[in-house]
Write a protein that holds these residues in place. Structure first.
Motif, PDB file in Angstrom:
ATOM      1  N   ASN A   1       1.612   7.382 -17.794  1.00  0.00           N
ATOM      2  CA  ASN A   1       2.575   6.471 -17.202  1.00  0.00           C
ATOM      3  C   ASN A   1       2.108   6.024 -15.819  1.00  0.00           C
ATOM      4  OD1 ASN A   1       4.823   4.968 -16.841  1.00  0.00           O
ATOM      5  ND2 ASN A   1       6.269   6.621 -17.186  1.00  0.00           N
ATOM      6  N   ASP A   2       1.651   4.789 -15.719  1.00  0.00           N
ATOM      7  CA  ASP A   2       1.172   4.249 -14.454  1.00  0.00           C
ATOM      8  C   ASP A   2       2.302   3.465 -13.792  1.00  0.00           C
ATOM      9  OD1 ASP A   2      -0.100   3.132 -12.321  1.00  0.00           O
ATOM     10  OD2 ASP A   2      -1.655   2.135 -13.479  1.00  0.00           O
ATOM     11  N   TRP A   3       3.079   4.148 -12.948  1.00  0.00           N
ATOM     12  CA  TRP A   3       4.243   3.548 -12.308  1.00  0.00           C
ATOM     13  C   TRP A   3       3.879   2.357 -11.437  1.00  0.00           C
ATOM     14  CZ3 TRP A   3       8.976   4.956 -13.790  1.00  0.00           C
ATOM     15  CH2 TRP A   3       9.110   6.175 -14.437  1.00  0.00           C
TER      16      TRP A   3
ATOM     17  N   ARG B   1       0.829  -1.211   0.000  1.00  0.00           N
ATOM     18  CA  ARG B   1       0.000   0.000   0.000  1.00  0.00           C
ATOM     19  C   ARG B   1       0.860   1.257   0.000  1.00  0.00           C
ATOM     20  NH1 ARG B   1      -3.180  -2.071   4.375  1.00  0.00           N
ATOM     21  NH2 ARG B   1      -2.473  -0.276   5.527  1.00  0.00           N
ATOM     22  N   LEU B   2       1.917   1.258   0.821  1.00  0.00           N
ATOM     23  CA  LEU B   2       2.814   2.415   0.865  1.00  0.00           C
ATOM     24  C   LEU B   2       3.526   2.611  -0.478  1.00  0.00           C
ATOM     25  CD1 LEU B   2       4.341   2.009   4.443  1.00  0.00           C
ATOM     26  CD2 LEU B   2       2.808   3.828   3.649  1.00  0.00           C
ATOM     27  N   LYS B   3       3.974   1.516  -1.070  1.00  0.00           N
ATOM     28  CA  LYS B   3       4.631   1.597  -2.376  1.00  0.00           C
ATOM     29  C   LYS B   3       3.654   2.135  -3.418  1.00  0.00           C
ATOM     30  CE  LYS B   3       8.125   0.449  -5.120  1.00  0.00           C
ATOM     31  NZ  LYS B   3       9.504   0.841  -4.957  1.00  0.00           N
ATOM     32  N   LYS B   4       2.410   1.667  -3.346  1.00  0.00           N
ATOM     33  CA  LYS B   4       1.398   2.145  -4.289  1.00  0.00           C
ATOM     34  C   LYS B   4       1.169   3.643  -4.126  1.00  0.00           C
ATOM     35  CE  LYS B   4      -3.309   1.478  -5.865  1.00  0.00           C
ATOM     36  NZ  LYS B   4      -4.551   0.707  -5.762  1.00  0.00           N
ATOM     37  N   GLU B   5       1.015   4.095  -2.886  1.00  0.00           N
ATOM     38  CA  GLU B   5       0.799   5.522  -2.640  1.00  0.00           C
ATOM     39  C   GLU B   5       1.956   6.353  -3.206  1.00  0.00           C
ATOM     40  OE1 GLU B   5       0.111   6.265   1.524  1.00  0.00           O
ATOM     41  OE2 GLU B   5      -1.481   4.749   1.588  1.00  0.00           O
ATOM     42  N   PHE B   6       3.171   5.895  -2.957  1.00  0.00           N
ATOM     43  CA  PHE B   6       4.348   6.603  -3.448  1.00  0.00           C
ATOM     44  C   PHE B   6       4.363   6.649  -4.975  1.00  0.00           C
ATOM     45  CE2 PHE B   6       8.728   6.216  -5.058  1.00  0.00           C
ATOM     46  CZ  PHE B   6       9.223   7.447  -4.663  1.00  0.00           C
ATOM     47  N   LEU B   7       4.138   5.506  -5.598  1.00  0.00           N
ATOM     48  CA  LEU B   7       4.210   5.447  -7.062  1.00  0.00           C
ATOM     49  C   LEU B   7       3.030   6.145  -7.734  1.00  0.00           C
ATOM     50  CD1 LEU B   7       5.568   1.826  -7.510  1.00  0.00           C
ATOM     51  CD2 LEU B   7       6.793   3.973  -7.879  1.00  0.00           C
ATOM     52  N   MET B   8       1.887   6.140  -7.083  1.00  0.00           N
ATOM     53  CA  MET B   8       0.726   6.821  -7.658  1.00  0.00           C
ATOM     54  C   MET B   8       0.957   8.340  -7.680  1.00  0.00           C
ATOM     55  SD  MET B   8      -1.282   4.538  -8.738  1.00  0.00           S
ATOM     56  CE  MET B   8      -2.939   5.095  -8.953  1.00  0.00           C
ATOM     57  N   LYS B   9       1.715   8.842  -6.741  1.00  0.00           N
ATOM     58  CA  LYS B   9       2.042  10.273  -6.749  1.00  0.00           C
ATOM     59  C   LYS B   9       2.929  10.623  -7.941  1.00  0.00           C
ATOM     60  CE  LYS B   9       1.606  10.903  -1.782  1.00  0.00           C
ATOM     61  NZ  LYS B   9       2.305  11.059  -0.506  1.00  0.00           N
ATOM     62  N   LYS B  10       3.780   9.671  -8.342  1.00  0.00           N
ATOM     63  CA  LYS B  10       4.665   9.886  -9.489  1.00  0.00           C
ATOM     64  C   LYS B  10       3.943   9.667 -10.820  1.00  0.00           C
ATOM     65  CE  LYS B  10       8.726   8.186  -9.707  1.00  0.00           C
ATOM     66  NZ  LYS B  10       9.930   7.342  -9.704  1.00  0.00           N
ATOM     67  N   SER B  11       2.842   8.941 -10.781  1.00  0.00           N
ATOM     68  CA  SER B  11       2.159   8.552 -12.014  1.00  0.00           C
ATOM     69  C   SER B  11       1.527   9.738 -12.716  1.00  0.00           C
ATOM     70  CB  SER B  11       1.067   7.517 -11.710  1.00  0.00           C
ATOM     71  OG  SER B  11       1.632   6.329 -11.252  1.00  0.00           O
ATOM     72  N   THR B  12       1.451   9.605 -14.011  1.00  0.00           N
ATOM     73  CA  THR B  12       0.747  10.574 -14.838  1.00  0.00           C
ATOM     74  C   THR B  12      -0.310   9.807 -15.619  1.00  0.00           C
ATOM     75  OG1 THR B  12       2.225  10.263 -16.715  1.00  0.00           O
ATOM     76  CG2 THR B  12       2.834  11.960 -15.107  1.00  0.00           C
ATOM     77  N   LYS B  13      -1.074  10.504 -16.417  1.00  0.00           N
ATOM     78  CA  LYS B  13      -2.095   9.822 -17.222  1.00  0.00           C
ATOM     79  C   LYS B  13      -1.468   8.870 -18.230  1.00  0.00           C
ATOM     80  CE  LYS B  13      -5.742  13.194 -16.768  1.00  0.00           C
ATOM     81  NZ  LYS B  13      -6.709  14.052 -17.418  1.00  0.00           N
TER      82      LYS B  13
END
Length: 110
Positions: free
Chosen positions: A25-27, A11-23
């Protein structure tokens, strides 16, 4: 090999990567699929360690099925190259007869 998405680390990794994501690029999705592929390739590698080894790895999850609407095909595309020719889809009980034949043919003790 799919990590439990309710695990606190995931969940923490998802939260971090979702902040980096753009429309475009889904990190998180990329990371999740890459970690899954890594786990699968490691499991396959544990079965075959030597040139005389043989074994079978059965992946039972609809997300591995290339025809499944939930599958992104990333798993199949990123498997180790030497395994790709040996991947089969089964939708019936022929898997058991095929496995039986595979182990009978490869059994060196006979």
């Amino acid at each position: 090999p799919y990590a439990n998405f309710q695990d606190s680390k995931i969940r923490l990794k998802k939260e971090f990567l979702m902040k980096k994501s753009t429309k475009t690029n889904d990190w998180y999705s990329q990371w999740y699929e890459q970690s899954t592929v890594k786990s699968i390739n490691q499991a396959i590698g544990r079965v075959i360690r030597d040139k005389t080894d043989y074994g079978s790895v059965i992946l039972i999850d609809e997300r591995y099925d290339i025809k499944c609407k939930y599958s992104s095909n990333a798993i199949r595309k990123n498997l180790s190259t030497w395994t790709k020719d040996s991947c089969f889809d089964y939708s019936d009980d022929t898997i058991f007869s095929d496995l039986n034949e595979f182990f009978s043919v490869n059994d060196k003790s006979k």
